[in-house]
Write an enzyme that holds these catalytic residues in place. Structure first.
Site, mmCIF file in Angstrom:
data_model
loop_
_atom_site.group_PDB
_atom_site.id
_atom_site.type_symbol
_atom_site.label_atom_id
_atom_site.label_comp_id
_atom_site.label_asym_id
_atom_site.label_seq_id
_atom_site.Cartn_x
_atom_site.Cartn_y
_atom_site.Cartn_z
ATOM 1 N N ASP A 1 79.937 84.603 36.740
ATOM 2 C CA ASP A 1 80.658 85.456 35.790
ATOM 3 C C ASP A 1 82.092 85.671 36.298
ATOM 4 O OD1 ASP A 1 80.980 87.177 33.610
ATOM 5 O OD2 ASP A 1 80.191 88.932 34.674
ATOM 6 N N GLU B 1 87.380 83.574 35.343
ATOM 7 C CA GLU B 1 88.599 83.087 34.643
ATOM 8 C C GLU B 1 89.772 82.871 35.616
ATOM 9 O OE1 GLU B 1 86.633 85.584 33.629
ATOM 10 O OE2 GLU B 1 85.655 84.325 32.126
ATOM 11 N N ASP C 1 81.495 88.112 25.994
ATOM 12 C CA ASP C 1 81.196 89.462 25.500
ATOM 13 C C ASP C 1 81.480 89.623 24.015
ATOM 14 O OD1 ASP C 1 80.534 89.866 28.113
ATOM 15 O OD2 ASP C 1 82.374 90.937 28.633
HETATM 16 O O1 MIG Z 1 82.940 93.320 33.473
HETATM 17 O O2 MIG Z 1 78.104 91.723 34.973
HETATM 18 O O3 MIG Z 1 80.351 88.653 30.356
HETATM 19 O O4 MIG Z 1 77.603 89.071 30.476
HETATM 20 O O5 MIG Z 1 76.718 91.450 31.710
HETATM 21 C C1 MIG Z 1 81.732 92.921 32.925
HETATM 22 C C2 MIG Z 1 78.286 92.556 33.875
HETATM 23 C C3 MIG Z 1 81.081 91.894 33.811
HETATM 24 C C4 MIG Z 1 80.701 90.369 31.983
HETATM 25 C C5 MIG Z 1 79.755 89.357 31.418
HETATM 26 C C6 MIG Z 1 78.497 90.035 30.982
HETATM 27 C C7 MIG Z 1 77.883 90.781 32.136
HETATM 28 C C8 MIG Z 1 78.884 91.782 32.697
HETATM 29 N N1 MIG Z 1 80.102 91.082 33.096
#
Ligand code: MIG
Length: 794
Positions: free
Chosen positions: A399, A402, A482
């Protein structure tokens, strides 16, 4: 006072000299612009310009296949132009301007430059580069990955600069992924352009100027691959081969996944898992989001929440659940934390231009960030997985790559990612973040994939990533980030997955039900009815909102959810076959309807209809309380999945869509294997495979690929690939089966159902011998050995 000059602007000039050798031509203009056109394969050329006397070092994270066979290439110096051709594709270069135009094998014009442009980048050096093309009459554009808009990109413009886009909408741009590949479809033919440039880039499909298309970037070279094909799918295949095919995933990864931010502590995880089995709702995988970690430290466990990870994961596994856990790129600044300590000692974290370590706040507070563009760092990262996976982790979720940062006191210069001056190794081609940003997530998922491979070489890795670049399909599946629980977002999820799939990323899916806000029971069910056709099929939602499990919406919806997920398990063998085709040929698993009928203008406007593999057509129901839905069926005949009813195509029909129905059709002439429903993919050995065969006149073929669904033995021939060839006439139906591969199929019989015979059958012969059969409301039903060679119905 002398006035200061404007930024230098360069255009192509007249041809001064050229040199042709070995499948490639180098042209130099009077003002020093150089153009190299290089034949990669009979239908693929590489085009590279530089306004300077030198090219950059030739390095790309995207390109996977470089060893194309030698191609017979001809070169001609004609009146006013030079031409390089393979017979199937020709590039003509105008001597006045060094502009290119491309022609297909019948001399049909595919694509033509209008202008090439370089504008000096005074702040950073180098140039902003841009290619402007003429748009052909009625030309249609597709591609660019996860854009949250209709797959048809006409009239729109986009940027690629990976961004954490919490709560994005239809007009949000850029998004998480960076996939600079698009496809053009017009009367003259089909082509794709892969602009292999990792700087922030822009694409315009007739928004700025109706008759022009352009692409460009804030640095780097004009460097693109021009790919032609006899169909849009063939174009996508060649692109996928160029940037690399994925391996087969473990079969469970095509099952249903359940996720939530966040399932903790251990008790809650067990409870969710138990409930699936109690309600007999199939599920193969359960996710642990960031809260399983100790203070968000990657590769650690919070032992107060998860006292014995190994016991938990073992118990889950015994019950058929594979556990997938999240990791983030941000490494908490904490010298007592091994990853931080080692990273510092080895000097593996990204640094700012002037030398300090790059820092930024994310979940753990201030963090350092590994430079995943350094091969040594990737190696180091991958070594963590041996211990980390040990408790029984089966998949890894990358996650925030980016990379995403939180704002520091709303410091405006920061775009919630690294500042431009951060330095990267870029595999020995040091550069700033301007160049490395768009590939950072891809390299994190690569290091993660490599780590799983290293730790468990006998297994098929499963990685899912939020950010990536072209070629990243080799390392990870993707989800669309999201999104929100709205009817509009149901459409967006459909569009995004069609676009991702034609852009090389077939292994994609959305957060079913929506991440932000809460869906109604109806919206959740409609979303599931879409999600079961996406190769990655997972419910996920934010911690800020209520529970989102298949049973969260009351009894009626629980029953509907179960029924919907069961369909996923029925079509699993079909999905797996489509995946195998994707993994060997690059053919997208999901395609916009128009991709299969590119000359059918109506098909191009049906943005919610798509094909799954070659034989299944689906339209998602994206309107509240829609109890009937209009569906456009293209040429040919189509059968309803629900009752085998046959529809003539090339027209719109009204389809009844009570909550337990949605438009789901099988193309006439198809053979579809239907798996028995199980609570997880390998719950039981398969005793009997159902084979649904849909009559059509003429010849048709279908493929059915199987293997044990895990491990690497398929690479040593332990697979079964069956080809069904069916031939229908007005009074006979003939089904031939041929098989390759040495996998021992666990079941001995097919339960066959034949739909839509236009005659009343008298006899069925299997391998020449007569067989009993039954006719049940128009369907022909019988059982045969799975190894049959031929079935004759007459
Ligand atoms: O700032 O890990 O897109 O799927 O549940 C949020 C928590 C960070 C973003 C991801 C999302 C995930 C969430 N993450």
């Amino acid at each position: 006072m002398k006035s200061s000059p404007k930024p230098k602007k360069i255009k192509t000039g007249k041809l001064a000299a050229y040199h042709y050798s070995d499948q490639s031509v180098l042209l130099i203009s009077t003002n020093g612009v150089r153009l190299k056109v290089n034949v990669m394969s009979p239908k693929m050329f590489r085009v590279r310009y530089t306004p300077e006397r030198r090219y950059d070092q030739d390095f790309s994270y995207a390109i996977f296949k470089e060893d194309y066979d030698k191609v017979n290439t001809s070169f001609a110096d004609l009146d006013g132009m030079v031409a390089i051709s393979t017979g199937q594709l020709e590039c003509r270069i105008d001597e006045k301007s060094l502009r290119c135009s491309f022609f297909g094998e019948n001399g049909n014009l595919l694509n033509e430059d209008a202008k090439l442009e370089w504008v000096e980048n005074v702040a950073f050096g180098g140039y902003d580069v841009k290619v402007i093309k003429h748009k052909r009459r009625a030309e249609k554009f597709y591609g660019l990955g996860d854009k949250p808009t209709t797959p048809l990109l006409n009239g729109k413009s986009f940027e690629l600069w990976g961004t954490d886009s919490y709560g994005y909408g239809e007009t949000t741009d850029p998004l998480y992924k960076n996939i600079p590949f698009y496809i053009g479809i017009h009367e003259g033919g089909y082509y794709g352009i892969f602009f292999d440039n990792s700087f922030r880039s822009r694409f315009d499909f007739g928004k700025k100027k109706k008759a022009k298309v352009s692409f460009g970037a804030n640095g780097g070279e004009i460097n693109y691959y021009f790919i032609s094909g006899s169909s849009p799918i063939e174009v996508a295949e060649q692109y996928a081969i160029l940037t690399g095919l994925p391996e087969l995933p473990p079969l469970w990864a095509l099952g249903y996944h359940q996720c939530k931010w966040s399932y903790f502590p251990e008790k809650r995880v067990r409870k969710v898992a138990k409930k699936f089995r109690k309600l007999q709702i199939p599920c193969d995988s359960i996710y642990l989001d960031i809260d399983y970690m100790d203070g968000f430290r990657v590769f650690t466990w919070d032992h107060s929440r998860f006292p014995d990870p190994k016991q938990l994961l073992t118990d889950l596994k015994e019950n058929g659940f594979k556990t997938v856990v999240m990791i983030d790129p941000g490494i908490k600044i904490d010298e007592g934390y091994l990853v931080c300590k080692e990273g510092l000692e080895k000097d593996y974290f990204c640094k700012r231009g002037d030398g300090p370590l790059a820092v930024g706040p994310v979940w753990p507070g201030y963090c350092y960030f590994p430079d995943f563009t350094n091969p040594e760092v990737r190696q180091w990262w991958s070594d963590f997985f041996t211990d980390f996976l040990e408790p029984g982790i089966e998949g890894v979720w990358t996650d925030m790559n980016e990379p995403a940062l939180f704002l520091v006191d709303n410091f405006v210069q920061c775009e919630r990612t690294f500042p431009d001056d951060v330095r990267h190794d870029y595999d020995g081609h040091p550069c700033s973040h301007r160049k490395a940003h768009n590939i950072y997530g891809m390299q994190m998922s690569r290091a993660t994939f490599d780590g799983i491979k290293k730790a468990k070489s006998e297994k098929r890795p499963f990685v899912i990533t939020r950010s990536t670049y072209s070629g990243g399909q080799r390392f990870a599946s993707v989800w669309t980030g999201d999104n929100s629980a709205s009817w509009k977002h149901l459409k967006i999820a459909n569009w995004q997955c069609q676009s991702l799939s034609v852009s090389g990323f077939s292994f994609c899916g959305s957060d079913i039900g929506g991440f932000i806000h809460e869906p109604s029971g109806e919206l959740y069910i409609r979303w599931l009815q879409l999600g079961i056709f996406h190769p990655f099929c997972r419910t996920h939602s934010s911690k800020d909102f209520g529970p989102q499990e298949p049973w969260s919406f009351g009894k009626r919806y629980t029953r509907l959810a179960k029924q919907t997920i069961e369909i996923r398990y029925q079509i699993l063998a079909y999905m797996y076959s489509a995946f195998q085709r994707y993994a060997t040929t690059g053919a997208p698993i999901l395609t916009p309807l128009s991709w299969n009928y590119p000359e059918d203008q109506t098909a191009h406007t049906q943005d919610e209809e798509f094909m799954v593999g070659k034989h299944i057509l689906v339209k998602s129901v994206s309107r509240k309380k829609a109890r009937t839905t209009k569906v456009y069926l293209p040429e040919g005949s189509w059968y309803s999945w629900w009752n085998g009813k046959k529809y003539k195509g090339h027209k719109k029909i009204n389809f009844n869509t009570p909550l337990d129905r949605f438009p789901f059709f099988i193309k006439a002439g198809s053979v579809i294997p239907v798996r028995p429903v199980m609570q997880y993919v390998d719950e039981q050995p398969i005793n009997e495979m159902e084979l649904r065969i849909y009559f059509d006149k003429g010849h048709h073929t279908s493929n059915f690929y199987e293997d044990i669904g895990s491990g690497m033995a398929y690479k040593e021939g332990l697979f079964s690939d069956k080809v069904f060839r069916v031939t229908g006439t007005k009074n006979s139906f003939n089904i031939k089966q041929k098989r390759t591969g040495n996998y021992k199929i666990p079941y001995s019989r097919y339960a066959v159902k034949i739909y839509g015979l236009p005659f009343k059958p008298n006899t069925i012969k299997v391998n020449g011998a007569e067989l009993d059969f039954e006719c049940k409301n128009g369907e022909l039903v019988f059982s045969v050995r799975q190894s049959f060679r031929q079935i004759m119905v007459s």
